[in-house]
Design an enzyme around this catalytic site. Structure first.
Site, mmCIF file in Angstrom:
data_model
loop_
_atom_site.group_PDB
_atom_site.id
_atom_site.type_symbol
_atom_site.label_atom_id
_atom_site.label_comp_id
_atom_site.label_asym_id
_atom_site.label_seq_id
_atom_site.Cartn_x
_atom_site.Cartn_y
_atom_site.Cartn_z
ATOM 1 N N THR A 206 44.897 20.730 -18.467
ATOM 2 C CA THR A 206 45.103 19.564 -19.701
ATOM 3 C C THR A 206 46.450 20.004 -20.558
ATOM 4 O O THR A 206 46.987 19.032 -20.681
ATOM 5 C CB THR A 206 43.563 19.891 -20.276
ATOM 6 O OG1 THR A 206 42.668 19.414 -19.660
ATOM 7 C CG2 THR A 206 43.773 18.949 -21.545
ATOM 8 N N ASN B 126 41.204 14.217 -7.820
ATOM 9 C CA ASN B 126 40.035 15.028 -8.156
ATOM 10 C C ASN B 126 38.793 14.500 -7.813
ATOM 11 O O ASN B 126 37.700 15.378 -7.674
ATOM 12 C CB ASN B 126 39.911 15.569 -9.745
ATOM 13 C CG ASN B 126 40.187 14.397 -10.657
ATOM 14 O OD1 ASN B 126 41.137 13.799 -10.704
ATOM 15 N ND2 ASN B 126 39.145 14.363 -11.417
ATOM 16 N N GLN C 107 44.441 20.126 -8.288
ATOM 17 C CA GLN C 107 43.323 20.194 -6.845
ATOM 18 C C GLN C 107 44.111 20.491 -5.621
ATOM 19 O O GLN C 107 43.410 20.959 -4.600
ATOM 20 C CB GLN C 107 42.539 18.845 -6.582
ATOM 21 C CG GLN C 107 41.432 18.402 -7.684
ATOM 22 C CD GLN C 107 40.474 19.272 -8.042
ATOM 23 O OE1 GLN C 107 40.254 20.173 -7.175
ATOM 24 N NE2 GLN C 107 39.786 19.158 -8.902
ATOM 25 N N SER D 12 45.758 25.107 -12.466
ATOM 26 C CA SER D 12 44.905 25.662 -13.296
ATOM 27 C C SER D 12 44.166 26.939 -12.644
ATOM 28 O O SER D 12 43.637 26.745 -11.414
ATOM 29 C CB SER D 12 43.851 24.444 -13.727
ATOM 30 O OG SER D 12 43.033 25.306 -14.583
ATOM 31 N N HIS E 274 40.969 28.091 -13.063
ATOM 32 C CA HIS E 274 39.482 27.971 -12.751
ATOM 33 C C HIS E 274 39.257 26.992 -11.502
ATOM 34 O O HIS E 274 38.048 26.855 -11.076
ATOM 35 C CB HIS E 274 38.527 27.547 -14.150
ATOM 36 C CG HIS E 274 38.741 26.061 -14.448
ATOM 37 N ND1 HIS E 274 37.705 25.037 -14.386
ATOM 38 C CD2 HIS E 274 39.762 25.466 -15.055
ATOM 39 C CE1 HIS E 274 38.098 23.976 -14.834
ATOM 40 N NE2 HIS E 274 39.189 24.382 -15.441
ATOM 41 N N THR F 72 50.509 34.596 -28.739
ATOM 42 C CA THR F 72 49.971 35.579 -28.149
ATOM 43 C C THR F 72 49.553 35.464 -26.726
ATOM 44 O O THR F 72 48.464 34.820 -26.741
ATOM 45 C CB THR F 72 49.032 36.708 -28.952
ATOM 46 O OG1 THR F 72 49.917 37.015 -30.010
ATOM 47 C CG2 THR F 72 49.011 37.828 -28.147
ATOM 48 N N CYS G 132 29.718 10.131 -18.651
ATOM 49 C CA CYS G 132 29.119 9.787 -19.625
ATOM 50 C C CYS G 132 30.297 9.512 -20.920
ATOM 51 O O CYS G 132 30.917 10.294 -20.899
ATOM 52 C CB CYS G 132 28.387 10.950 -20.256
ATOM 53 S SG CYS G 132 26.386 10.612 -20.269
HETATM 54 C C1 PLP Z 1 40.027 20.009 -13.589
HETATM 55 C C2 PLP Z 1 41.418 19.297 -13.571
HETATM 56 C C3 PLP Z 1 42.202 19.016 -14.656
HETATM 57 C C4 PLP Z 1 41.942 19.789 -15.911
HETATM 58 O O1 PLP Z 1 42.203 21.225 -15.970
HETATM 59 P P1 PLP Z 1 41.712 22.283 -17.055
HETATM 60 O O2 PLP Z 1 42.403 23.458 -16.637
HETATM 61 O O3 PLP Z 1 40.452 22.491 -16.908
HETATM 62 O O4 PLP Z 1 42.398 21.762 -18.271
HETATM 63 C C5 PLP Z 1 43.253 18.206 -14.596
HETATM 64 N N1 PLP Z 1 43.551 17.523 -13.755
HETATM 65 C C6 PLP Z 1 42.913 17.478 -12.520
HETATM 66 C C7 PLP Z 1 43.229 16.739 -11.521
HETATM 67 C C8 PLP Z 1 41.519 18.367 -12.582
HETATM 68 O O5 PLP Z 1 41.043 18.458 -11.226
#
Ligand code: PLP
Length: 412
Positions: A76, A161, A189, A209, A211, A250, A336
């Site tokens: 994000t 995604n 992704q 990202s 996670h 930081t 939602c």
């Molecule tokens: C999960 C996702 C995001 C958001 O990533 P974060 O690291 O959670 O901010 C943005 N773009 C896509 C395509 C995603 O799958």
């Protein structure tokens, strides 16, 4: 308290941390707790060394040079920095004026791309949102048609995604490079699942990202091209000048160490991961489409990532379907928004109707998903759909061969 064990098929939303990632991070919480900005002692140097190793690991998985990687809090933030930062830097008119430049993006991008673009539209920029075709794949022709002489930035995600569909990003990269337009891609992704080469594919800015690739939450990367051309960005966060002045604050040393390790593992095990994921996805789709009638897999049949499946089940109601499959952790075709259930704008952008969008499931697989999980999920979905259809008068009509699209409903 709910005691049933849910089957986790929502790896496109987030993934668990790989234990090897956690292990790499742990020392940086305690004995190696230094601030990478402390230049006068060992604590600071250790932290800086760890960050620079992570930068190498992160660069490698996308085919970049370490100097071109900026650490952020996730995709994000990377998307915001890339889009707002490039728009402000390459604007054709000063702040407060109109005609500041044209941006091209796509209707089925993640909100973390759409909302920054919408903000820029309130600040004097113009934008075109490409409507995807029914298969969801954005081609270089779609982008070419949308370009204007005043286009300064194109943002097209590498893979979607919700659908897993893959866009023609390398071809779009060459087009943008020829026209001297900055190309950003949200590759959240894509990276870690598929080979990535930002240099040869003419990508200028790329977000990913931690996670989503078995790393920690709250950390990610932005690739910023340094040569041919050297891309410059207006920063969003000003302060200590960390991350080459593009992202002050930081550094999140533990998070960055974990992100680097996750990138290293993703690159080393990419083939193995894909060979694991794709058969699971194929098995799920094959079984559900053969056992259940009127169910469709959304998005292009082959131009797709190996770990995401999006399936619509006609003649079932969305909320009842989610209740019926509550032992599976997955995403629905509903989102939602302020207390109401809206059909997914991604599915709607492909021309899928509201009802069918609501009765869709996104099932996404991960490094630790097993064939047993998938078989259990297939059984649960089959049972839920059959149960809901057994109570549906519309499904009865459909089975009798009535074409429901031709019925004129009586209004009362
Ligand atoms: C999960 C996702 C995001 C958001 O990533 P974060 O690291 O959670 O901010 C943005 N773009 C896509 C395509 C995603 O799958």
């Amino acid at each position: 308290m709910q005691l049933t064990q849910q089957i986790y098929l929502d790896n496109a939303a987030t993934t668990p941390c790989d234990p090897r990632v956690v292990e790499a991070m742990l020392p940086y919480f305690t004995e190696k707790f230094g601030n990478a900005g402390s230049r006068n002692h060992r604590f600071g140097w250790d932290a800086e060394d760890a960050i620079e190793l992570a930068r190498e690991q992160a660069a490698k998985v996308i085919g970049a040079n370490a100097k071109e990687v900026i650490f952020t809090s996730g995709s994000t933030e990377s998307n915001n920095l890339a889009i707002k930062g490039a728009a402000e830097m390459y604007a054709r008119a000063p702040k407060g004026q109109s005609g500041r430049g044209h941006i091209v993006t796509v209707a089925h991008e993640h909100k973390a791309v759409l909302d920054p673009v919408r903000r820029l539209m309130r600040e004097g920029f113009e934008a075109t949102f490409i409507t995807p075709p029914a298969d969801g794949v954005i081609t270089v022709d779609h982008v070419r048609e949308a370009l204007r002489p005043d286009t300064i930035l194109v943002s097209v995600m590498w893979a979607n995604n919700e659908l897993g569909t893959i866009n023609e990003v390398p071809q779009i990269g060459r087009l943008c490079h020829d026209r001297e337009i900055i190309l950003h891609t949200d590759a959240t992704q894509w990276v870690g699942k598929m080979p990535t080469a930002v240099e040869t594919d003419c990508i200028d800015l790329l977000s990913w990202s931690g996670h989503k690739i078995y790393g920690p939450k709250g950390v990610g990367g932005l690739y910023v091209r340094r040569r041919k051309p050297r891309v410059r960005l207006e920063s969003l966060v000003d302060g200590g000048g960390q991350e080459r002045g593009m992202r002050s604050g930081t550094q999140n040393v533990t998070g960055i160490v974990g992100f680097g390790k996750a990138c290293e593992i993703a690159l080393a095990e990419m083939d193995k991961d894909r060979a694991h994921l794709q058969p699971l996805r194929d098995r799920l789709e094959r079984e559900l489409t053969s056992r259940l009638e009127v169910c469709q897999v959304n998005g292009h049949p082959t131009k797709r990532l190996p770990h995401i499946s999006n399936i619509s089940f006609a003649f079932v109601e969305g909320e009842s379907l989610m209740m019926g499959v509550r032992d599976i952790a997955c995403s629905s075709g509903s989102a939602c928004t302020s207390a109401s259930l809206e059909p997914s704008y991604v599915l709607k952008s492909l021309g899928i109707g509201d009802d069918l969008a609501h009765s869709s499931l996104r099932l996404s697989f991960g490094r630790w998903t097993t064939a047993k999980d998938v078989d259990a999920a297939i059984g649960l979905i089959e049972r839920a759909v059959n149960h809901l259809r057994s109570m549906s008068p519309l499904f009865d009509l459909h089975k009798e061969g009535v074409d429901l699209s031709k019925i004129v409903w009586q209004s009362h």
